[in-house]
Design an enzyme around this catalytic site. Structure first.
Site: not given
Length: 513
Positions: A11, A61, A122, A152, A184, A262, A443
């Site tokens: 990852d 991801s 997200h 992020r 977050r 999340r 990625h």
């Protein structure tokens, strides 16, 4: 047929021709270097239209594992929702309209909560703006925004700009107000760190936290204290000393994150009657709570954009062939090798087993422990391979991504070196057993640790990723460059299983000697 056939997803391990501030290039990676030299390898596309995202949009991801597991380009929620806004369907969405009707009937206010970002991982801020416009059109009394700042998937101090843009959009639409601001880190945990979610809940419901006159003051105070977007302490907007818009009985709430992992915990805290993560009194009885997409199939909540089912994905095809498969990862990426890899379905297929290795909880951020739980994942995987139980294995190593997100180069280098050591151990065992190994990534991330301003780069990248076919019987094979959708067809070819028509990816194998 090689047995086992192991798909190893590193990852966040991308390919960047620039070696400076590149943890993948700086780290000592003897195992990957040797395998790349001895076995067929190719570069893979993991972003934009290649994975069903808008052009230029970096992969992530969730998207990566969906595409790999499906064996086709999966039209992503971001693209799907944005398209519906562009063509007007968004403004007639029955679930959104029902929520607003219920709020009006209850005499309540509408709250919109989610990640204020155009990172596209997200959420997307344009979806929030469309919701505010829809609420205005529907005559909702008040709209309050609970803005979770990113840092992020976007630069770590970009939140001030996103808040200013939101305030400008609110001014343009002539409707809506920002009620709370927080990083977050608090509102979007996914590892049952309920003490973080409790801080977010108490701010949204009880008005706990620093009181600031406006959103600009909230973010400026945080930056002055040296705290960047992800970690901004929960703050309440209280222009006259009292909070503008706390969540109360009869109100409605739309969570505008489209990625599920999340969004689950804050949703549970706000809606689940049996919730026991922390004391949440008072618990507002809402007129409606809408999830923009399906966060969990067990949530009895309306979903504005339900999942589109995927038939004949890799796990299903392997299961129907009577083969045994294993999914293994640490907590941070467990959902990705199970739920996302299986097309957004929680239930394992017949013959599918899962091993969850807990991610370290003793550290707040993974730069403090760059090895994470990778050695434990490797130990468990090697034990399983020695037992000879599985035909197909999917394993994820989270380090390059999770440590890459911290923006700390030295830690990311240690993460890369840890993963390389694990790759070497797994490859040796798989080859010894007569198996084969496909090594790739979902990625990029750790190959770019400094951005164009010279600051920490904490987001994913648009770089390509490697794919290596480690198989002693196919050392002379030729591979073509491809996308993540091509991995499942390649695996089925190695297993001698016919590719179903729904899988539109193409095998990467061009020819073998």
């Amino acid at each position: 047929m090689p047995r086992p056939l192991v798909l190893m997803i590193l990852d966040g391990w991308g390919i960047n021709p620039d070696p400076s501030n590149n943890a993948v290039a700086i780290g000592r990676t003897p195992a990957m270097d040797r395998l790349m030299a001895e076995y067929p390898s190719v570069e893979m596309e993991t972003s934009g239209m290649a994975v069903g995202l808008p052009d230029g949009q970096m992969g992530n991801s969730e998207v990566g594992h969906l595409n790999i597991g499906a064996g086709r380009v999966v039209y992503q929620d971001l693209t799907r929702i944005t398209k519906s806004i562009d063509d007007g369907d968004f403004f007639t969405n029955p679930v959104l309209l029902d929520c607003m009707a219920r709020v009006k009937a209850a005499g309540g206010r509408l709250h919109l909560g989610g990640l204020l970002s155009d990172g596209g991982v997200h959420s997307h801020n344009t979806h929030l703006y469309a919701l505010i416009e829809l609420a205005r059109r529907q005559g909702v009394k008040d709209v309050f925004v609970h803005a979770f700042l990113d840092g992020r998937d976007t630069p770590p101090s970009s939140g001030a700009g996103y808040l200013a843009e939101l305030e400008a959009e609110i001014g343009r639409i002539g409707f809506g107000r920002v009620a709370t601001v927080m990083g977050r880190y608090w509102a979007m945990d996914r590892d049952n760190r309920w003490e973080r979610v409790e801080r977010a809940y108490n701010t949204i419901v009880k008005g706990e936290g620093a009181h600031r006159p406006d959103s600009a003051a909230a973010i400026e105070a945080s930056y002055s204290a040296g705290v960047t977007d992800e970690f901004v302490e929960p703050a309440v907007i209280a222009p006259n000393g009292s909070p503008l818009g706390l969540l109360a009985d009869g109100d409605g709430f739309i969570c505008f994150n489209f990625r599920s992992d999340r969004a689950r915990e804050i949703t549970r805290a706000l809606t689940d009657p049996a919730f026991a993560g922390f004391d949440r009194s008072p618990w507002p009885r809402l007129a409606s709570y809408v999830c923009l997409t399906e966060y969990d199939a067990t949530f009895p909540l309306p979903v504005a954009y339900p999942p589109e089912s995927l038939a004949n994905i890799l796990g299903q095809v392997v299961s129907r062939a009577g083969l045994r498969q294993l999914r293994i990862a640490e907590t941070e990426k467990y959902a990705h090798v199970t739920f996302f890899f299986n097309g957004g379905v929680e239930e394992p297929f017949p013959g599918e087993e899962r091993i969850l290795i807990p991610s370290p909880k003793e550290v707040a951020t993974y730069d403090q422990k760059p090895e994470m739980s990778a050695p434990l994942v490797t130990d468990a995987l090697l034990k399983r391979i020695d037992e000879g139980v599985d035909d197909v294995v999917v394993v994820n190593f989270a380090n390059a991504d999770m440590v890459g997100h911290t923006g700390i180069l030295d830690a990311a280098v240690r993460a890369i070196e840890t993963v390389d050591e694990c790759v070497g151990r797994v490859a040796a065992t798989v080859l010894e057993k007569g198996g084969a190994l496909i090594i790739t990534a979902d990625h990029g991330n750790a190959e770019m640790m400094v951005d164009e301003t010279g600051g920490p780069h904490t987001a994913h990248t648009n770089e390509r990723v490697p794919l290596i076919l480690v198989d002693d019987s196919r050392k002379g094979a030729r591979l073509r460059p491809g996308t993540l959708a091509d991995i499942a067809p390649t695996m089925l070819g190695l297993l001698g299983i016919p590719q179903p028509p729904e899988m539109t990816g193409k095998s990467l194998l061009v020819a073998t000697e």
